[in-house]
Scaffold this active site. Structure first.
Site, PDB file in Angstrom:
ATOM      1  N   THR A  51       5.640   5.261  -0.835  1.00  0.00           N
ATOM      2  CA  THR A  51       6.022   3.661  -1.173  1.00  0.00           C
ATOM      3  C   THR A  51       5.050   2.829  -0.821  1.00  0.00           C
ATOM      4  O   THR A  51       4.201   3.236   0.248  1.00  0.00           O
ATOM      5  CB  THR A  51       7.319   3.381  -0.747  1.00  0.00           C
ATOM      6  OG1 THR A  51       7.465   3.558   0.519  1.00  0.00           O
ATOM      7  CG2 THR A  51       8.415   4.058  -1.270  1.00  0.00           C
ATOM      8  N   GLY A  52       4.933   1.490  -1.150  1.00  0.00           N
ATOM      9  CA  GLY A  52       4.151   0.507  -0.494  1.00  0.00           C
ATOM     10  C   GLY A  52       2.853   0.572  -0.330  1.00  0.00           C
ATOM     11  O   GLY A  52       1.889   1.052  -1.166  1.00  0.00           O
ATOM     12  N   TYR A  53       2.283   0.256   0.791  1.00  0.00           N
ATOM     13  CA  TYR A  53       0.751   0.319   1.368  1.00  0.00           C
ATOM     14  C   TYR A  53       0.576   1.759   1.145  1.00  0.00           C
ATOM     15  O   TYR A  53      -0.900   2.094   0.805  1.00  0.00           O
ATOM     16  CB  TYR A  53       0.684  -0.333   2.535  1.00  0.00           C
ATOM     17  CG  TYR A  53       0.288  -1.736   2.413  1.00  0.00           C
ATOM     18  CD1 TYR A  53      -0.842  -2.127   1.383  1.00  0.00           C
ATOM     19  CD2 TYR A  53       0.994  -2.806   2.883  1.00  0.00           C
ATOM     20  CE1 TYR A  53      -0.947  -3.348   1.380  1.00  0.00           C
ATOM     21  CE2 TYR A  53       0.826  -3.883   2.839  1.00  0.00           C
ATOM     22  CZ  TYR A  53      -0.090  -4.485   1.859  1.00  0.00           C
ATOM     23  OH  TYR A  53      -0.176  -5.861   1.811  1.00  0.00           O
ATOM     24  N   GLU A  75      11.671  11.147   2.152  1.00  0.00           N
ATOM     25  CA  GLU A  75      12.728  10.844   1.063  1.00  0.00           C
ATOM     26  C   GLU A  75      13.671  11.609   0.824  1.00  0.00           C
ATOM     27  O   GLU A  75      13.651  12.723   1.099  1.00  0.00           O
ATOM     28  CB  GLU A  75      11.634  10.613  -0.299  1.00  0.00           C
ATOM     29  CG  GLU A  75      10.222   9.662   0.138  1.00  0.00           C
ATOM     30  CD  GLU A  75      10.845   8.246   0.303  1.00  0.00           C
ATOM     31  OE1 GLU A  75      11.942   7.824  -0.101  1.00  0.00           O
ATOM     32  OE2 GLU A  75      10.003   7.371   0.823  1.00  0.00           O
ATOM     33  N   ASP A 111       9.859  14.882   8.525  1.00  0.00           N
ATOM     34  CA  ASP A 111       9.507  14.032   9.597  1.00  0.00           C
ATOM     35  C   ASP A 111       8.211  14.083   9.963  1.00  0.00           C
ATOM     36  O   ASP A 111       7.863  14.730  10.905  1.00  0.00           O
ATOM     37  CB  ASP A 111      10.618  14.240  10.531  1.00  0.00           C
ATOM     38  CG  ASP A 111      10.502  13.197  11.601  1.00  0.00           C
ATOM     39  OD1 ASP A 111       9.836  12.299  11.659  1.00  0.00           O
ATOM     40  OD2 ASP A 111      11.576  13.384  12.846  1.00  0.00           O
ATOM     41  N   TYR A 235       7.556 -12.049  14.342  1.00  0.00           N
ATOM     42  CA  TYR A 235       6.637 -10.728  13.898  1.00  0.00           C
ATOM     43  C   TYR A 235       5.620 -10.591  15.368  1.00  0.00           C
ATOM     44  O   TYR A 235       5.966  -9.776  16.108  1.00  0.00           O
ATOM     45  CB  TYR A 235       6.081 -11.212  12.692  1.00  0.00           C
ATOM     46  CG  TYR A 235       5.567  -9.756  12.340  1.00  0.00           C
ATOM     47  CD1 TYR A 235       6.244  -8.959  11.284  1.00  0.00           C
ATOM     48  CD2 TYR A 235       4.465  -9.233  12.652  1.00  0.00           C
ATOM     49  CE1 TYR A 235       5.878  -7.756  10.853  1.00  0.00           C
ATOM     50  CE2 TYR A 235       3.904  -7.937  12.437  1.00  0.00           C
ATOM     51  CZ  TYR A 235       4.663  -7.255  11.718  1.00  0.00           C
ATOM     52  OH  TYR A 235       4.300  -5.889  11.022  1.00  0.00           O
ATOM     53  N   LYS A 244       2.512  -3.331  17.246  1.00  0.00           N
ATOM     54  CA  LYS A 244       1.361  -3.614  16.464  1.00  0.00           C
ATOM     55  C   LYS A 244       0.028  -3.595  17.291  1.00  0.00           C
ATOM     56  O   LYS A 244      -1.294  -3.253  17.187  1.00  0.00           O
ATOM     57  CB  LYS A 244       1.066  -4.829  15.456  1.00  0.00           C
ATOM     58  CG  LYS A 244       2.197  -4.336  14.278  1.00  0.00           C
ATOM     59  CD  LYS A 244       1.717  -3.170  13.480  1.00  0.00           C
ATOM     60  CE  LYS A 244       2.495  -3.192  12.157  1.00  0.00           C
ATOM     61  NZ  LYS A 244       2.275  -1.724  11.431  1.00  0.00           N
ATOM     62  N   VAL A 274       6.037  -7.827  -0.445  1.00  0.00           N
ATOM     63  CA  VAL A 274       7.567  -7.299  -0.784  1.00  0.00           C
ATOM     64  C   VAL A 274       7.343  -5.533  -0.739  1.00  0.00           C
ATOM     65  O   VAL A 274       6.926  -5.135  -1.708  1.00  0.00           O
ATOM     66  CB  VAL A 274       8.226  -7.641  -1.808  1.00  0.00           C
ATOM     67  CG1 VAL A 274       9.556  -7.067  -2.158  1.00  0.00           C
ATOM     68  CG2 VAL A 274       8.062  -9.077  -2.352  1.00  0.00           C
ATOM     69  N   THR A 275       7.968  -4.940   0.309  1.00  0.00           N
ATOM     70  CA  THR A 275       7.959  -3.651   0.110  1.00  0.00           C
ATOM     71  C   THR A 275       9.508  -3.394   0.837  1.00  0.00           C
ATOM     72  O   THR A 275      10.186  -4.272   1.461  1.00  0.00           O
ATOM     73  CB  THR A 275       6.870  -2.865   1.317  1.00  0.00           C
ATOM     74  OG1 THR A 275       7.288  -3.264   2.587  1.00  0.00           O
ATOM     75  CG2 THR A 275       5.664  -3.325   0.747  1.00  0.00           C
TER      76      THR A 275
HETATM   77  P1  NAD Z   1       7.217   1.395   3.088  1.00  0.00           P
HETATM   78  O1  NAD Z   1       8.749   1.402   3.689  1.00  0.00           O
HETATM   79  O2  NAD Z   1       6.923   0.673   1.554  1.00  0.00           O
HETATM   80  O3  NAD Z   1       6.523   2.765   3.345  1.00  0.00           O
HETATM   81  C1  NAD Z   1       6.986   3.499   4.415  1.00  0.00           C
HETATM   82  C2  NAD Z   1       6.625   4.882   4.152  1.00  0.00           C
HETATM   83  O4  NAD Z   1       6.644   5.552   5.371  1.00  0.00           O
HETATM   84  C3  NAD Z   1       7.263   5.595   3.044  1.00  0.00           C
HETATM   85  O5  NAD Z   1       6.323   6.632   2.529  1.00  0.00           O
HETATM   86  C4  NAD Z   1       8.042   6.610   3.749  1.00  0.00           C
HETATM   87  O6  NAD Z   1       8.694   7.667   3.175  1.00  0.00           O
HETATM   88  C5  NAD Z   1       7.346   6.927   5.116  1.00  0.00           C
HETATM   89  N1  NAD Z   1       8.233   7.300   6.222  1.00  0.00           N
HETATM   90  C6  NAD Z   1       9.063   6.590   7.024  1.00  0.00           C
HETATM   91  N2  NAD Z   1       9.575   7.363   8.087  1.00  0.00           N
HETATM   92  C7  NAD Z   1       9.141   8.572   8.057  1.00  0.00           C
HETATM   93  C8  NAD Z   1       9.186   9.623   8.525  1.00  0.00           C
HETATM   94  N3  NAD Z   1       9.550   9.869   9.752  1.00  0.00           N
HETATM   95  N4  NAD Z   1       8.350  10.816   8.242  1.00  0.00           N
HETATM   96  C9  NAD Z   1       7.556  10.792   7.300  1.00  0.00           C
HETATM   97  N5  NAD Z   1       7.255   9.538   6.420  1.00  0.00           N
HETATM   98  C10 NAD Z   1       8.085   8.409   6.922  1.00  0.00           C
HETATM   99  O7  NAD Z   1       6.540   0.379   4.013  1.00  0.00           O
HETATM  100  P2  NAD Z   1       5.167  -0.512   3.980  1.00  0.00           P
HETATM  101  O8  NAD Z   1       5.548  -1.920   3.981  1.00  0.00           O
HETATM  102  O9  NAD Z   1       4.056  -0.029   2.882  1.00  0.00           O
HETATM  103  O10 NAD Z   1       4.390  -0.430   5.397  1.00  0.00           O
HETATM  104  C11 NAD Z   1       3.394   0.656   5.731  1.00  0.00           C
HETATM  105  C12 NAD Z   1       2.460   0.074   6.759  1.00  0.00           C
HETATM  106  O11 NAD Z   1       1.998  -1.253   6.351  1.00  0.00           O
HETATM  107  C13 NAD Z   1       3.352  -0.303   8.053  1.00  0.00           C
HETATM  108  O12 NAD Z   1       2.612   0.013   9.224  1.00  0.00           O
HETATM  109  C14 NAD Z   1       3.599  -1.956   7.949  1.00  0.00           C
HETATM  110  O13 NAD Z   1       3.602  -2.444   9.123  1.00  0.00           O
HETATM  111  C15 NAD Z   1       2.112  -2.254   7.219  1.00  0.00           C
HETATM  112  N6  NAD Z   1       2.254  -3.510   6.846  1.00  0.00           N
HETATM  113  C16 NAD Z   1       3.040  -3.857   5.921  1.00  0.00           C
HETATM  114  C17 NAD Z   1       3.097  -5.299   5.410  1.00  0.00           C
HETATM  115  C18 NAD Z   1       3.978  -5.584   4.231  1.00  0.00           C
HETATM  116  O14 NAD Z   1       4.378  -6.929   4.216  1.00  0.00           O
HETATM  117  N7  NAD Z   1       4.740  -4.903   3.709  1.00  0.00           N
HETATM  118  C19 NAD Z   1       2.080  -5.951   5.659  1.00  0.00           C
HETATM  119  C20 NAD Z   1       0.906  -5.469   6.686  1.00  0.00           C
HETATM  120  C21 NAD Z   1       1.158  -4.362   7.107  1.00  0.00           C
END
Ligand code: NAD
Length: 394
Positions: A51-53, A75, A111, A235, A244, A274-275
């Site tokens: 998901t997300g980034y 997941e 995990d 934050y 961080k 938004v994530t």
């Molecule tokens: P997200 O919730 O969309 O994705 C999290 C991912 O981590 C998923 O693939 C999930 O399955 C995986 N995950 C969680 N626990 C796990 C585990 N124990 N084992 C294996 N996989 C696991 O989050 P995101 O917002 O994309 O965040 C990803 C990174 O980007 C983070 O470090 C976050 O701090 C950083 N970030 C996010 C934003 C934002 O605004 N969303 C901005 C800057 C940086």
């Protein structure tokens, strides 16, 4: 099964397999429309790829560079009477699209903090890819069990030193209120650093290096956030910010360990989006709603896929343009002075009454639903959907 969104606070407990697939296809189409990235790494491990980034970081090298990708995530698979999580369906869709394009794509659901998953990843790389050229570390998790100590740490989102109050929004109900958060204890800080800091990233890189599966010139990237002063108390100067900082320090240690093979660890500071992870942070969703409004009006809005496409196409392609602390700044447009001045002015004014007029709360909600596969064009949400979708590579 007819699948509708069921929103509980800041999460949606259902997800739509066809909608998630459409969302993944949209991201792939965007990447294709931007053209190939010649310098993209060819064998990529993405930790947190569903998901997300992290998902965007899997799509970009695959569809802009033909990369073989190995994805790791945590997941819930579907059950006959319950949908799987969105990340499950995203990964099913990603693998299908990658395989249809003739690309290697395998996934490991487990995990990532455990030794067992690290061993499984190493065995898969050895058997299928030999080595990897890039490792993207994009985990966001509320807890971590340290495999050395067996202790489970829980992260929290708290200010440090003093209680904090500011505006926040209940995105579901559209109510702007004041939130008061008590300061973190020392244990809260240490626990959050243990979960979201760099210790696990370093454990991954040490394990991969010891197994000989890191290619010469390997690049590893983890994601961070800084944001404007109005969110600092919760934050950047709060528990998550300490984590961080630890992640950022870890990049230097990993880079030093990789120097012999001309490898490099980067932290990329990304935009607030938004994530599933960001929607759980107090204050931040209101900031994001205002930020989206301002950035869309200026034609500068980006989602995860646009951010990561720009990261690979510009910064990781030999011109990282690091800041004074050595970090890549793909949050450059978010942090522009004109953008932040407008957001700050709206922040002063925003209330429940004017939320719909002066913020992009509608865009926020639409994006939130999209994370779970809802609101995608071309999907008939009244029709029966098949929740039981196995991962093609499993
Ligand atoms: P997200 O919730 O969309 O994705 C999290 C991912 O981590 C998923 O693939 C999930 O399955 C995986 N995950 C969680 N626990 C796990 C585990 N124990 N084992 C294996 N996989 C696991 O989050 P995101 O917002 O994309 O965040 C990803 C990174 O980007 C983070 O470090 C976050 O701090 C950083 N970030 C996010 C934003 C934002 O605004 N969303 C901005 C800057 C940086």
């Amino acid at each position: 099964m007819i699948i509708k969104p069921k929103i509980r606070g800041f999460i949606c407990t259902t997800s739509h397999p066809d909608g998630c697939a459409a969302h993944v296809r949209q991201q792939i189409e965007y990447v294709r429309s931007k053209g190939p990235i010649a310098s993209a790494p060819k064998r990529v491990l993405v930790i947190g790829s569903s998901t997300g980034y992290g998902l965007a970081s899997r799509i970009v090298p695959a569809f802009a560079g033909g990369a073989a990708t190995l994805g790791v995530f945590f997941e819930k698979p579907p059950e006959p009477d319950r949908t799987g999580t969105a990340g499950w369906y995203n990964s099913v869709a990603f693998e299908r699209e990658a395989h249809a394009a003739g690309l290697y794509a395998k996934s490991i659901n487990g995990d990532a903090f455990s030794d067992a998953v690290k061993e499984q990843v190493i065995a898969t790389i050895k058997a299928d890819l030999g080595q990897v050229d890039a490792v993207i570390y994009s985990l966001a998790s509320p807890r971590r069990t340290n495999p050395r100590t067996g202790v489970t740490h829980k992260s929290c989102l708290k200010p440090i030193g003093a209680a904090y109050s500011n505006k926040t929004v209940d995105t579901d109900r559209g109510i702007v209120s004041e939130v008061n958060i008590e300061p973190a204890s020392d244990a809260d800080i240490a626990d959050t650093v243990a979960v979201m800091g760099g210790e696990d990233w370093e454990m991954w890189m040490d394990a991969l290096e010891a197994a000989g599966v890191l290619a010469p010139g390997v690049v590893t990237v983890a994601y961070s956030y800084i944001g404007p002063s109005l969110t600092w108390a919760i934050y950047r100067n709060g528990t998550i910010g300490r984590a961080k900082e630890h992640l950022e320090e870890t990049a230097d240690r990993i880079s030093a360990k990789l120097a012999d093979k001309e490898g490099r660890a980067w932290v990329s500071v990304n935009k607030a989006l938004v994530t599933q992870a960001s929607s759980a942070i107090p204050v931040v969703p209101l900031y994001i709603s205002l930020l989206y409004r301002v950035m869309k009006a200026k034609g500068l809005h980006e989602g995860c896929i646009e951010q990561i496409q720009r990261l690979f196409a510009t910064r990781l392609a030999g011109n990282p343009q690091p800041d004074e602390d050595g970090r890549i700044r793909i949050d450059d447009w978010e942090m522009r002075e004109d953008i932040q001045a407008e957001v700050a002015a709206l922040w002063e004014k925003v209330s429940t009454e004017n939320l719909a007029d002066i913020s992009d709360i509608a865009g926020y909600r639409a994006e939130f639903l999209k994370l779970f596969g809802f609101g995608l064009e071309g999907i008939n949400y009244e029709a029966e959907a098949e929740p039981m979708q196995p991962l093609p590579s499993a």
